[in-house]
Design a protein around this motif. Structure first.
Motif, mmCIF file in Angstrom:
data_model
loop_
_atom_site.group_PDB
_atom_site.id
_atom_site.type_symbol
_atom_site.label_atom_id
_atom_site.label_comp_id
_atom_site.label_asym_id
_atom_site.label_seq_id
_atom_site.Cartn_x
_atom_site.Cartn_y
_atom_site.Cartn_z
ATOM 1 N N HIS B 28 14.712 -1.000 19.555
ATOM 2 C CA HIS B 28 15.183 0.190 19.207
ATOM 3 C C HIS B 28 14.717 0.845 18.220
ATOM 4 C CE1 HIS B 28 16.000 -2.529 15.665
ATOM 5 N NE2 HIS B 28 16.465 -3.508 16.513
ATOM 6 N N TYR B 30 14.702 1.768 15.084
ATOM 7 C CA TYR B 30 14.358 1.058 13.647
ATOM 8 C C TYR B 30 13.215 0.030 13.906
ATOM 9 C CZ TYR B 30 14.633 -1.312 9.508
ATOM 10 O OH TYR B 30 14.408 -1.855 7.942
ATOM 11 N N ARG B 34 9.750 0.455 12.021
ATOM 12 C CA ARG B 34 9.275 -0.748 11.081
ATOM 13 C C ARG B 34 7.742 -1.057 11.803
ATOM 14 N NH1 ARG B 34 8.960 -1.616 6.899
ATOM 15 N NH2 ARG B 34 9.052 -3.690 6.951
ATOM 16 N N GLU B 37 4.988 0.827 10.602
ATOM 17 C CA GLU B 37 4.855 0.848 9.196
ATOM 18 C C GLU B 37 3.846 -0.582 9.387
ATOM 19 O OE1 GLU B 37 8.611 3.320 7.533
ATOM 20 O OE2 GLU B 37 8.765 0.970 7.888
ATOM 21 N N GLN B 48 11.244 8.024 8.792
ATOM 22 C CA GLN B 48 11.671 7.331 9.736
ATOM 23 C C GLN B 48 12.689 8.174 10.589
ATOM 24 O OE1 GLN B 48 13.752 3.975 8.334
ATOM 25 N NE2 GLN B 48 12.026 2.828 7.874
ATOM 26 N N TYR B 52 13.357 9.646 15.954
ATOM 27 C CA TYR B 52 14.125 10.090 16.874
ATOM 28 C C TYR B 52 13.790 11.393 17.775
ATOM 29 C CZ TYR B 52 16.734 6.078 14.988
ATOM 30 O OH TYR B 52 16.734 4.885 14.627
ATOM 31 N N TRP B 68 21.560 1.408 26.020
ATOM 32 C CA TRP B 68 22.460 0.599 24.948
ATOM 33 C C TRP B 68 22.346 -0.826 25.141
ATOM 34 C CZ3 TRP B 68 23.746 2.708 20.340
ATOM 35 C CH2 TRP B 68 23.850 4.196 20.174
ATOM 36 N N SER B 71 21.541 -6.087 19.737
ATOM 37 C CA SER B 71 20.023 -6.593 19.172
ATOM 38 C C SER B 71 20.293 -8.150 18.910
ATOM 39 C CB SER B 71 19.732 -6.056 17.947
ATOM 40 O OG SER B 71 20.845 -6.386 16.940
ATOM 41 N N ASN B 73 20.488 -9.792 16.056
ATOM 42 C CA ASN B 73 21.563 -10.146 15.303
ATOM 43 C C ASN B 73 22.993 -9.476 15.488
ATOM 44 O OD1 ASN B 73 20.658 -7.582 14.657
ATOM 45 N ND2 ASN B 73 20.150 -7.997 12.451
ATOM 46 N N ARG B 75 23.847 -6.768 16.822
ATOM 47 C CA ARG B 75 24.222 -5.274 16.715
ATOM 48 C C ARG B 75 24.177 -4.359 17.546
ATOM 49 N NH1 ARG B 75 25.581 -4.204 11.340
ATOM 50 N NH2 ARG B 75 24.258 -5.621 10.185
ATOM 51 N N LYS B 76 24.969 -3.536 18.042
ATOM 52 C CA LYS B 76 24.661 -2.393 19.318
ATOM 53 C C LYS B 76 23.728 -1.598 18.769
ATOM 54 C CE LYS B 76 27.569 0.168 22.172
ATOM 55 N NZ LYS B 76 27.987 1.362 22.244
ATOM 56 N N ALA B 77 22.686 -1.451 19.593
ATOM 57 C CA ALA B 77 21.739 -0.327 19.567
ATOM 58 C C ALA B 77 20.986 0.084 20.771
ATOM 59 C CB ALA B 77 20.350 -1.214 18.562
ATOM 60 N N LYS B 78 20.446 1.279 20.626
ATOM 61 C CA LYS B 78 19.798 2.022 21.810
ATOM 62 C C LYS B 78 18.369 1.482 22.026
ATOM 63 C CE LYS B 78 19.920 6.271 24.053
ATOM 64 N NZ LYS B 78 20.111 7.839 23.655
ATOM 65 N N TYR B 80 14.636 1.246 23.751
ATOM 66 C CA TYR B 80 13.765 2.085 24.485
ATOM 67 C C TYR B 80 12.714 1.071 25.054
ATOM 68 C CZ TYR B 80 15.710 5.776 21.884
ATOM 69 O OH TYR B 80 16.819 6.711 21.409
#
Lengths: 895, 125
Positions: B28, B30, B34, B37, B48, B52, B68, B71, B73, B75-78, B80
């Motif tokens: 996703h 984030y 990360r 980085e 950051q 997008y 979609w 993750s 933990n 959590r809903k995330a998009k 790629y």
């Protein structure tokens, strides 16, 4: 590449969904970051702050995302659009004025374009219309008889020519209301045209219902059939969907309806402008019409690839072999040089080319005036808004953006104006299409089509650029920051503006003056046409088509028929004459400015006919009293009931014909009355009277020759009853119809037409163009007045301070007024002079449209100049008055 | 943030994102940020949010695909993932980038060999 563009367009239109997607993604991003920061041991508040810092601003991320994914340009345009609509709504007065001006300008243009397109640009409404030709001799004085051919000649041309796919034609001498339809016990008049059975195949017309004519419909013994026009089918038969195959009673015979014509085919609109044709019937070429002489107009369809000169050459080669009557070899070759194909389109609307071009130029000028006016309005507005622009520039708007914004505004105004104009044009065209009596071809087919819509878009955009350019350029070139400091009055920029505005006013006045001069010249021509002595009195007289049956079974010599007809005519005339208020009554088979025909040229006995083609006199077969009813003066005596089948054959001839004969025969005193002409009979034809020349074909053209034969010695082609009375036609109509019905129950409810309607019909194209140009000139004058007023009053407002100072220094109210007014009149005078110069230069364009009026007619020019000066005076007076009322103290304190 | 961090060159972020997805599999936004980085040893200055814009650009070109998902933990995330076309593009871009840096290296190394420099012409003044 396309994929990327599609994705961008997609994103542009589904922005809501994409925005929601992005929001969810950013929220998830923040959650991840905060969670990680919390794990690193930061406080919840610190964790959130740190996450927001790292993402570098949520709003920036959003903006960047949108910019990448969508169509930034369109976003800007949408934004400009919204802004424009908002400002226009705020300034409603300005918006309404601008839209109204544009709607008038664009509406007039679209309407006239539709007329020009229908009459001039678009091909006729037939398949491969460019192949169709009208075949006739060059124009002559002797009317339709010289423009038509005999059946023998038609047959020879059709079989003898090689460059035509086929040749057709129609019977040219049908009179209006020649049918009597019996429906539900009522007898109604209708008009039909007899056409050669291949007529529709040659033109390429398909039926809306049923079938059209076939060759067998025009043969001897064919059962009678009829094809209905779309309009008649709707009006008289309630658009009966099962009409095909039904029989109707026409002229007291059962006739089968075989088909209905499409709405797109209107015989009258193409071949007989301004008349309605309800039905089409088949012409039997091999029946009685065989020996009627010249009766057929010819229309041909050239073979593909055949050029006009080739077709003309071919026709010229066939012409000498064509005979008026195959049984009379002496008539062969009489059509030499008289068979000339011209494009059908030229025949139908070629004469109108000049008028239409003038009309088109007139509306073009209207649009220009409208643009100049708008330019003025926008300029005043942009000057008032220059501080706003400067402010926006200071805040970072690029110059291109500001100009783009201004152009968006012009475009939006133009589009709203175009939509309103389209509505106006639609109304105008609807009205024009339903003017059944205007003798212009194809008028009834007028409507707004794709081409008209495209034209609307084109002129809307051109107009927007034209009137948006000046204010746009001003912003683009001017120093925006200067205007923050500029207070307006007296600064350099202000002076430059003033000059530009003066140029606009002068242009406007010049354009209006050109329009007014054209309108004035056309108006004077029209008045002159109305003043023409037609040779008959068109007022206080009316005509009605009287139906009679003079057939006598077994009458071999025709004597009994003529006697019976004399009795019927006498009865009709006596009965109608006895009605109260009737002064004179007479019968003729044809009327001037209506149908006509000729029967050859009787010459004095013993005179050798002059060389060359003589246009023979037009023939009217009349009853005693007809000349008096028409109001045509006769020297000698009128026809009488005693001029019977066995007495001396007599005729009345027209003055110019008599003059021609006198020149040939060298009569003592040159008087034709009492002389005898050779008409092939032993007794000859005695001239009993000489009548005034009558305008029989047009009110404007030269008069031809006329000859009037007694209806008791020749057979008339119908009976038009002419009644002279001081009573209004409406009150007389019913009693005349009752009188006719009492004599003949089969008399249909024919129309009672004042003679003036024939004159109006003949004048209708001129009236039409004159009215159109005059209304455009009026519109131009109004717009020019608004323009002058706008500019002068704006100038006064700008100069309030200056005027205040001058008044404080002792200038009187009158002096201030005079100064403003003289400025206005100076501009108007320059405009008028320019306009007059342009009009003089353009005189050649309009001169062919004028009648007995010089294109340099001084009266018109002077009248136009005075009218414009008066309008300029009024338009300038109001601001001048305002200027003189300025209170110096108030003016000096302001600003 | 310390001022010594590197400002990203125009166009380099897209390449970094492609390479990250190619090496790490679906991630996703984030996660990608990360990872970049971390790999840079916190040397690049990465806004950051800009990731997008890069992602939408790459997706519109058909080099990555998104979906979609949930993750680790919960959590809903998009998420790629790189596409076949994306891998081809990555190879091309990586090659191009290596050639560019190669040239840059060589050019920058020139200064260390003074003998190769032509004599500077003396200014008479």
């Amino acid at each position: 590449m396309t994929r990327r563009l599609l994705a961008r367009v997609w994103a542009f239109f589904f922005r809501k969904r994409r925005d929601a997607d992005l929001e969810a993604e950013l929220a998830a991003h923040l959650d991840f970051a905060i969670e990680e920061n919390l794990e690193r041991g930061l406080s919840p508040k610190e964790a959130r702050r740190e996450a927001l810092v790292r993402i570098g601003g949520l709003q920036q991320a959003r903006e960047k995302h949108r910019e990448t994914r969508g169509l930034m340009k369109i976003d800007i345009v949408m934004y400009d659009l919204r802004y424009t609509l908002r400002t226009l709504r705020r300034d409603l007065g300005f918006t309404i004025a601008a839209v109204l001006i544009l709607a008038l300008g664009i509406g007039a243009n679209v309407a006239v374009f539709s007329v020009v397109n229908t009459l001039l640009l678009r091909p006729l409404p037939f398949t491969n219309a460019h192949e169709l030709v009208w075949i006739a001799p060059p124009p002559t004085k002797c009317g339709l008889s010289c423009a038509t051919y005999s059946t023998d000649a038609y047959d020879e041309f059709r079989t003898g020519s090689r460059s035509f796919q086929d040749v057709t034609g129609y019977f040219a001498f049908s009179s209006p209301d020649n049918l009597s339809l019996t429906q539900n016990g009522e007898i109604l008049p209708a008009t039909s045209i007899d056409v050669i059975a291949n007529f529709f195949q040659v033109l390429g017309v398909q039926p809306a219902m049923g079938r059209l004519l076939r060759p067998e419909d025009g043969l001897n013994g064919a059962s009678p059939v009829i094809v209905l026009s779309d309009a008649w089918w709707r009006r008289q038969f309630n658009a009966d969907p099962n009409i095909v195959g039904k029989t109707v009673e026409i002229n007291h015979t059962q006739v089968t309806v075989i088909g209905v014509l499409p709405a797109s085919f209107d015989f009258g609109a193409v071949f007989a402008p301004g008349t309605k044709v309800d039905a089409i019937t088949a012409l039997n070429l091999y029946g009685p019409p065989r020996d009627w002489g010249n009766i057929i107009t010819m229309i041909g369809r050239t073979k593909p690839g055949v050029t006009l000169p080739q077709a003309q050459q071919d026709a010229a080669a066939v012409a000498p072999r064509m005979c008026w009557n195959n049984k009379r070899p002496d008539t062969c070759g009489s059509y030499k040089d008289g068979v000339v194909p011209v494009p059908l389109k030229d025949y139908v609307s070629g004469r109108l080319r000049r008028s239409l071009i003038v009309l088109w130029s007139a509306v073009g000028m209207i649009l220009l005036i409208a643009c100049v006016n708008l330019s003025n309005l926008l300029l005043a507005r942009s000057t008032a808004r220059s501080k706003e622009f400067a402010m926006r520039a200071a805040l970072g708007a690029s110059r291109a953006r500001i100009v783009g914004q201004l152009l968006t505004e012009s475009l939006v105004l133009s589009i709203i104006g175009a939509v309103a104009g389209l509505g106006l044009a639609w109304m105008l065209l609807y009205w024009l299409a339903h003017q059944g009596s205007v003798a212009l071809p194809l008028l009834s087919t007028l409507h707004i089509d794709g081409a008209a819509l495209a034209w609307t878009v084109l002129i809307a955009v051109v107009a927007a650029v034209l009137f948006g350019l000046a204010p746009g350029l001003r912003v683009a070139m001017g120093n925006l920051h200067e205007s923050l400091k500029d207070t307006g009055a007296g600064s350099g920029q202000g002076r430059k503006n003033e000059l530009f505005r003066s140029v606009l006013v002068i242009t406007e006045v010049a354009l209006a003056s050109v329009l007014l001069v054209s309108a004035g010249l056309l108006l004077r021509s029209f008045v002159r046409v109305l003043d023409v002595d037609l040779g008959f009195e068109s007022t206080h007289a009316a005509a009605i088509n009287a139906i009679y049956d003079d057939s006598v079974p077994g009458d071999k010599t025709g004597d009994l028929t003529e006697q019976k007809r004399a009795v019927i005519f006498q009865q009709i005339i006596a009965r109608v004459e006895s009605l109260p208020g009737v002064q004179a009554v007479g019968i003729s088979d044809y009327l001037p400015l209506g149908q006509n025909r000729s029967w050859g040229t009787p010459l004095p006995k013993g005179v050798t006919p002059p060389k060359g083609n003589i246009a023979g006199p037009l023939v009217y077969v009349v009853s005693p009293g007809f000349m008096r009813a028409m109001g045509t003066r006769v020297r000698g005596r009128d026809i009488s009931w005693d001029d019977g089948p066995h007495s001396q054959q007599v005729a009345i001839i027209s003055q110019s014909y008599a003059h021609f004969l006198a020149g040939l025969a060298k009569w003592p005193n040159g008087d034709a009355v009492g002389q005898t002409l050779n008409n092939g009979t032993p007794g000859g034809l005695q001239v009993i009277g000489v009548a005034d020349d009558v305008h029989e074909e047009s009110t404007e053209g030269d008069t031809g020759w006329q000859i009037y034969y007694p209806a008791t010695q020749n057979s008339p082609n119908g009976a038009q009853l002419v009644i002279r009375s001081t009573l209004p036609p409406a009150t007389l109509a019913n009693s005349v119809l009752m009188a006719l019905r009492s004599l003949n129950p089969k008399q249909p409810a024919s129309e009672f037409r004042p003679l003036q309607t024939f004159v109006d019909h003949a004048n209708s194209p001129r009236r039409f163009f004159m009215l159109m140009v005059a209304s455009f000139a009026g519109l131009g004058l109004l717009l020019a007045a608004i323009g002058i007023y706008g500019v002068i009053s704006y100038t006064v407002t700008r100069q309030t301070q200056e005027i205040g100072i001058r008044m404080a220094l002792g200038a009187t109210m009158g002096r201030v007024q005079r100064q403003v007014l003289s400025g206005t009149l100076r501009l108007a005078t320059i405009g008028i002079a320019l306009g007059a110069a342009v009009s003089l230069a353009a005189a050649r364009l309009i001169s062919s449209l004028l009648f007995a009026t010089s294109p340099w007619d001084g009266v018109t020019y002077i009248a136009v100049a005075l009218a414009l000066l008066a309008v300029a005076f009024v338009a300038g007076y109001l601001p001048a008055r305002r200027a003189s009322r300025i209170d110096p103290m108030v003016a000096l304190r302001a600003n | 943030m310390s001022p010594s961090k590197l400002d990203l060159l125009q166009g380099t972020l897209d390449l970094m994102v492609l390479k990250t997805l190619s090496a790490m599999g679906p991630l996703h936004g984030y996660g990608i940020a990360r990872r970049i980085e971390q790999v840079s040893g916190d040397e690049v200055l990465l806004n950051q949010g800009t990731i997008y814009a890069s992602l939408v650009r790459l997706e519109q070109r058909g080099w990555i695909a998104s979906n979609w998902g949930v993750s680790g933990n919960n959590r809903k995330a998009k998420f790629y993932a790189i596409t076949v076309a994306g891998r081809r593009q990555l190879e091309e871009d990586a090659l191009h980038w290596r050639r560019l840096t190669d040239v840059m290296d060589r050019v920058l190394d020139l200064n260390n060999e003074p003998g190769d420099l032509p004599e500077a012409e003396g200014d008479p003044a």
